[in-house]
Scaffold this motif. Structure first.
Motif, mmCIF file in Angstrom:
data_model
loop_
_atom_site.group_PDB
_atom_site.id
_atom_site.type_symbol
_atom_site.label_atom_id
_atom_site.label_comp_id
_atom_site.label_asym_id
_atom_site.label_seq_id
_atom_site.Cartn_x
_atom_site.Cartn_y
_atom_site.Cartn_z
ATOM 1 N N LYS A 30 0.818 -1.211 0.000
ATOM 2 C CA LYS A 30 0.000 0.000 0.000
ATOM 3 C C LYS A 30 0.856 1.268 0.000
ATOM 4 N N GLY A 31 2.156 1.096 0.263
ATOM 5 C CA GLY A 31 3.056 2.252 0.322
ATOM 6 C C GLY A 31 3.079 2.925 1.676
ATOM 7 N N TRP A 32 2.525 2.282 2.694
ATOM 8 C CA TRP A 32 2.466 2.867 4.031
ATOM 9 C C TRP A 32 3.741 2.639 4.817
ATOM 10 N N GLU A 45 5.955 8.573 4.081
ATOM 11 C CA GLU A 45 5.173 9.816 4.102
ATOM 12 C C GLU A 45 3.701 9.515 3.838
ATOM 13 N N THR A 46 3.441 8.591 2.909
ATOM 14 C CA THR A 46 2.066 8.178 2.614
ATOM 15 C C THR A 46 1.415 7.573 3.845
ATOM 16 N N GLY A 47 2.152 6.703 4.529
ATOM 17 C CA GLY A 47 1.634 6.080 5.749
ATOM 18 C C GLY A 47 1.385 7.091 6.853
ATOM 19 N N PHE A 48 2.278 8.054 6.973
ATOM 20 C CA PHE A 48 2.126 9.096 7.980
ATOM 21 C C PHE A 48 0.886 9.940 7.720
ATOM 22 N N ASP A 49 0.590 10.166 6.445
ATOM 23 C CA ASP A 49 -0.548 11.007 6.072
ATOM 24 C C ASP A 49 -1.889 10.277 6.066
ATOM 25 N N MET A 50 -1.882 8.965 6.280
ATOM 26 C CA MET A 50 -3.144 8.191 6.233
ATOM 27 C C MET A 50 -4.071 8.614 7.361
ATOM 28 N N ASN A 51 -5.339 8.697 7.025
ATOM 29 C CA ASN A 51 -6.365 8.956 8.022
ATOM 30 C C ASN A 51 -7.145 7.650 8.196
ATOM 31 N N PHE A 52 -6.782 6.900 9.225
ATOM 32 C CA PHE A 52 -7.384 5.587 9.440
ATOM 33 C C PHE A 52 -8.757 5.663 10.080
#
Length: 54
Positions: A30-32, A45-52
């Motif tokens: 997923k790139g997280w 950075e993608t994982g950091f920006d995820m809104n779970f």
């Protein structure tokens, strides 16, 4: 994060050791997360920006 710390965090979220590798591969796909040559796991950075919470 070390592999030990990563495993502990997954257990805290109800993911046991038998599912750990699948969870890691899924999150990397997923790139997280990314893995390092030293065996560490890093949040991208993608994982950091995820809104779970969505």
């Amino acid at each position: 994060m070390s592999e030990t710390a990563f495993a502990a965090d997954l257990q805290r979220h109800g993911i046991d050791d038998s599912d750990r590798q699948l969870a890691l591969e899924w999150a990397v796909g997923k790139g997280w997360l990314q893995t390092t040559e030293e065996g560490e796991v890093r949040l991208t950075e993608t994982g950091f920006d995820m809104n779970f919470t969505q």
